[in-house]
Design an enzyme around this catalytic site. Sequence first.
Site, mmCIF file in Angstrom:
data_model
loop_
_atom_site.group_PDB
_atom_site.id
_atom_site.type_symbol
_atom_site.label_atom_id
_atom_site.label_comp_id
_atom_site.label_asym_id
_atom_site.label_seq_id
_atom_site.Cartn_x
_atom_site.Cartn_y
_atom_site.Cartn_z
ATOM 1 N N GLN A 195 0.836 -1.211 0.000
ATOM 2 C CA GLN A 195 0.000 0.000 0.000
ATOM 3 C C GLN A 195 0.868 1.257 0.000
ATOM 4 O O GLN A 195 0.693 2.150 0.828
ATOM 5 C CB GLN A 195 -0.974 -0.012 1.177
ATOM 6 C CG GLN A 195 -1.916 -1.211 1.124
ATOM 7 C CD GLN A 195 -3.040 -1.142 2.130
ATOM 8 O OE1 GLN A 195 -2.830 -1.323 3.320
ATOM 9 N NE2 GLN A 195 -4.231 -0.874 1.665
ATOM 10 N N HIS A 196 1.829 1.231 -0.894
ATOM 11 C CA HIS A 196 2.683 2.400 -1.050
ATOM 12 C C HIS A 196 3.346 2.361 -2.434
ATOM 13 O O HIS A 196 3.308 1.338 -3.126
ATOM 14 C CB HIS A 196 3.757 2.451 0.048
ATOM 15 C CG HIS A 196 4.648 1.263 0.118
ATOM 16 N ND1 HIS A 196 4.674 0.397 1.179
ATOM 17 C CD2 HIS A 196 5.553 0.785 -0.761
ATOM 18 C CE1 HIS A 196 5.548 -0.555 0.950
ATOM 19 N NE2 HIS A 196 6.093 -0.346 -0.220
#
Length: 140
Positions: A52-53
Amino acid sequence: MSKHIGAQLLEFSQKGDERGHLVIVEGMQDIPFDIKRIFYIYGSAPNVVRGQHANRRSEFLLINVAGTCKVKVKDGRGNEAVFSLNRPHTGIYLPQMIWKDMYDFSEDSVLLCLSSEHYDPEEYIRDYNEFVNMVADEDK
Ligand code: TYD
């Protein structure tokens, strides 16, 4: 080798013999960067979403050396792709500025991550809207 929005599935050769398998990944030979860092992820429950980055500078190579998981990548321009990592001689190459989510971890999953950079939390983009805005700025 399939290609999606800059991410690529790579097959590494297996040096198998009667003693078992051996897979080699050499920086600047089998993958397009020198390896400065490795880390690995295991013990993640099947309902967990990791990653999630996106990263401003780091490139990555992800290999499930045991078990399986899925990796969803997004380019911030509306394109996305899902890769299944399920063989110890298959990896996914992720260039800079790709959003990634890792999920659907099998109980025995060991996800090995090779990176082109040392760890620097400042080069991680953890807000998806910020990532999309940065990509839009790059495209201007
Ligand atoms: P995090 O980036 O949340 O893991 P993932 O993206 O794989 O789900 O990292 C978890 C923790 O580990 C966080 O506190 C930062 C730290 N960390 C390091 O110190 N060095 C590293 O190289 C990495 C990848 C994480």
